[in-house]
Design a protein around this motif. Structure first.
Motif, PDB file in Angstrom:
ATOM      1  N   ILE A  87      37.478  33.483  45.645  1.00  0.00           N
ATOM      2  CA  ILE A  87      37.083  34.698  46.255  1.00  0.00           C
ATOM      3  C   ILE A  87      37.387  34.683  47.799  1.00  0.00           C
ATOM      4  CG2 ILE A  87      35.262  36.353  47.258  1.00  0.00           C
ATOM      5  CD1 ILE A  87      34.190  36.101  43.951  1.00  0.00           C
ATOM      6  N   SER A  88      37.370  33.576  48.290  1.00  0.00           N
ATOM      7  CA  SER A  88      37.829  33.228  49.812  1.00  0.00           C
ATOM      8  C   SER A  88      39.320  33.599  49.651  1.00  0.00           C
ATOM      9  CB  SER A  88      37.588  31.720  50.241  1.00  0.00           C
ATOM     10  OG  SER A  88      36.642  31.701  51.004  1.00  0.00           O
ATOM     11  N   PRO A  89      39.797  34.312  50.740  1.00  0.00           N
ATOM     12  CA  PRO A  89      41.044  34.673  50.875  1.00  0.00           C
ATOM     13  C   PRO A  89      42.080  33.432  51.317  1.00  0.00           C
ATOM     14  CG  PRO A  89      39.815  36.191  52.122  1.00  0.00           C
ATOM     15  CD  PRO A  89      38.881  35.065  51.680  1.00  0.00           C
ATOM     16  N   ASP A  90      41.523  32.321  51.723  1.00  0.00           N
ATOM     17  CA  ASP A  90      42.689  31.414  51.831  1.00  0.00           C
ATOM     18  C   ASP A  90      42.538  30.355  50.744  1.00  0.00           C
ATOM     19  OD1 ASP A  90      39.917  30.584  51.975  1.00  0.00           O
ATOM     20  OD2 ASP A  90      40.381  29.298  54.016  1.00  0.00           O
ATOM     21  N   HIS A  91      42.136  30.788  49.657  1.00  0.00           N
ATOM     22  CA  HIS A  91      42.057  29.953  48.629  1.00  0.00           C
ATOM     23  C   HIS A  91      43.425  30.049  47.951  1.00  0.00           C
ATOM     24  CE1 HIS A  91      41.237  28.266  44.519  1.00  0.00           C
ATOM     25  NE2 HIS A  91      40.372  27.476  45.059  1.00  0.00           N
ATOM     26  N   PRO A  92      43.981  28.734  47.338  1.00  0.00           N
ATOM     27  CA  PRO A  92      45.389  28.826  46.939  1.00  0.00           C
ATOM     28  C   PRO A  92      45.506  30.153  45.612  1.00  0.00           C
ATOM     29  CG  PRO A  92      44.384  26.679  46.482  1.00  0.00           C
ATOM     30  CD  PRO A  92      43.765  27.523  47.467  1.00  0.00           C
ATOM     31  N   ALA A  93      44.356  29.731  44.971  1.00  0.00           N
ATOM     32  CA  ALA A  93      44.397  30.733  43.664  1.00  0.00           C
ATOM     33  C   ALA A  93      44.000  32.335  44.041  1.00  0.00           C
ATOM     34  CB  ALA A  93      43.785  30.139  42.586  1.00  0.00           C
ATOM     35  N   HIS A  94      43.675  32.595  45.139  1.00  0.00           N
ATOM     36  CA  HIS A  94      43.346  33.857  45.421  1.00  0.00           C
ATOM     37  C   HIS A  94      43.982  34.996  44.826  1.00  0.00           C
ATOM     38  CE1 HIS A  94      40.899  36.858  47.731  1.00  0.00           C
ATOM     39  NE2 HIS A  94      41.914  37.343  48.301  1.00  0.00           N
ATOM     40  N   GLU A  95      45.187  35.104  45.165  1.00  0.00           N
ATOM     41  CA  GLU A  95      46.010  36.160  44.735  1.00  0.00           C
ATOM     42  C   GLU A  95      45.967  36.123  43.211  1.00  0.00           C
ATOM     43  OE1 GLU A  95      47.406  38.126  46.912  1.00  0.00           O
ATOM     44  OE2 GLU A  95      46.723  36.958  48.431  1.00  0.00           O
ATOM     45  N   PHE A  96      46.230  34.908  42.503  1.00  0.00           N
ATOM     46  CA  PHE A  96      46.181  34.849  41.454  1.00  0.00           C
ATOM     47  C   PHE A  96      45.254  35.373  40.503  1.00  0.00           C
ATOM     48  CE2 PHE A  96      45.283  32.494  37.293  1.00  0.00           C
ATOM     49  CZ  PHE A  96      46.393  32.238  36.784  1.00  0.00           C
ATOM     50  N   PHE A  97      44.017  35.325  40.787  1.00  0.00           N
ATOM     51  CA  PHE A  97      42.986  35.738  40.063  1.00  0.00           C
ATOM     52  C   PHE A  97      42.908  37.311  40.223  1.00  0.00           C
ATOM     53  CE2 PHE A  97      41.403  31.134  39.635  1.00  0.00           C
ATOM     54  CZ  PHE A  97      41.374  31.260  38.131  1.00  0.00           C
ATOM     55  N   ILE A  98      43.057  37.702  41.446  1.00  0.00           N
ATOM     56  CA  ILE A  98      42.978  39.240  41.886  1.00  0.00           C
ATOM     57  C   ILE A  98      43.955  39.751  40.806  1.00  0.00           C
ATOM     58  CG2 ILE A  98      43.352  41.200  43.341  1.00  0.00           C
ATOM     59  CD1 ILE A  98      42.126  39.482  45.582  1.00  0.00           C
ATOM     60  N   GLU A  99      45.068  39.365  40.844  1.00  0.00           N
ATOM     61  CA  GLU A  99      46.200  39.926  39.902  1.00  0.00           C
ATOM     62  C   GLU A  99      45.875  39.893  38.582  1.00  0.00           C
ATOM     63  OE1 GLU A  99      50.042  38.407  40.924  1.00  0.00           O
ATOM     64  OE2 GLU A  99      49.693  38.819  43.019  1.00  0.00           O
TER      65      GLU A  99
END
Lengths: 204, 204
Positions: B120-132
């Motif tokens: 959920i932290s925007p700087d996490h490498p998987a941030h985009e991945f999980f939102i998508e």
DNA sequence: CATAACTTACCTAAGACAAGGTAAGTAAGT
DNA sequence: ACTTACTTACCTTGTCTTAGGTAAGTTATG
């Protein structure tokens, strides 16, 4: 020329102020980064202290985390008392209002959401804390819901224990989606839909 | 005496075997510690490699995580296709069976549970991945549920979008409690209770 | 009530040890 | 001859924590 006296405070005052400031910034940092991701340096800086300055008040990172959690639980349980009263002790309504309130403090929601996930590992410092917390909360809520069932406020075709687990699950699960896309998910509204289902209204 | 030939394999085989072994141990380690808590050294050791040996196959920790996630999504979406078919394309039943299956792979459940929270932290490498991922999944499910509503399999007094969000929330939320106390929480059973509510049965 | 003795709230400096990643080389496979 | 799959040795950076000191506040005592 004795201009040197703006922060003329007693020691007790300074201590309390410092600890509060630390707890506040630690809460924020843990919320954003979790326990493992949070750095003592960040917390210290946010509290206008050096790292050792911080450690003077809390002997270790783990101690600091536990204090943050205990403090939150204290504040939250006080709030719950008030909310319950305000809702005429209708338990589900009070819970719905809690969710509504949570929408105003995303940082705290994220704090618990992330720490709960981390703490499932048995070697996490807050492991015991959260297991006990869930057990305690569920225990209390079962009582409240069983009572509500007797009063006809809540559907009686399912055991109170089931309803409590479902209620907490919905609360936790909605938080995840809401944290990801706050503008897209009406957390409180959706939670009320669930509460209505638990009351026995189908609408069908 | 040429006893030196047990692992006489072609290069392609060795590569594939190594990568698989790494993905497997990375999956386990990420599941237990999250991205930030997992150490490359642990993953490497579990895959019988040195750290640089691991980095030969995956150029960085972040790359490794993304491969783990993509691999999981691939496997899971295949499984979902099969499950859907097996349940005569009754969407809610297929989801219930998915939850049942999840009970046999706590490690993977914990992997996603923890990484979602971290990310959920925007700087996490998987941030985009999980939102998508959430957006994609919700999109697909809305279609499926809208169809089920037309067929009368699912209650129609609430929009499909609402039902989908509630369904995912319940799935995620039950996972948390189940991971904490696997023996106390009948995740699949409780999820079916929720699915029944979404079908329109009240029992009241 | 003044001053010595002590405690508290910090600071600077540095230790100690991970942890991710690189360089350069070896041995096996193609 | 060339590529691939590694290894050992090492570098860099980050991160929690300790050591030791200073200055302000507090208590005890003459």
């Amino acid at each position: 020329m004795k201009n040197t006296q703006p922060p003329r405070r007693t020691q007790a005052e300074r201590t309390r102020a410092s600890r509060e400031k630390i707890i506040r910034s630690a809460t924020e940092t843990f919320a954003q980064k979790g326990f493992r991701g949070a750095k003592m340096a960040d917390i210290a800086k946010a509290a206008d202290l050096t790292e050792p300055g911080l450690l003077h008040h809390f002997p270790s990172k783990t101690h600091l985390l536990m204090e943050v959690l205990k403090e939150r639980d204290r504040v939250d349980s006080e709030r719950m008392q008030v909310t319950l009263q305000k809702n005429g002790y209708r338990f589900l309504d009070a819970q719905a209002e809690l969710v509504e309130h949570n929408q105003t403090v995303p940082g705290l929601v994220q704090l618990f959401n992330l720490l709960v996930a981390e703490s499932i590992s048995p070697d996490h410092p807050a492991h015991e804390f959260f297991i006990e917390r869930y057990q305690r909360e569920r225990g209390q809520c079962i009582q409240a819901i069983a009572l509500a069932q007797k009063n006809g406020e809540v559907r009686s075709d399912l055991p109170a224990e089931t309803l409590v687990i479902l209620m907490f699950a919905m609360m936790d699960g909605l938080q995840v989606q809401w944290l990801m896309e706050p503008d897209k998910i009406d957390m409180a509204g959706l939670f009320r839909v669930m509460m209505d289902m638990l009351k026995g209204k189908t609408g069908q």
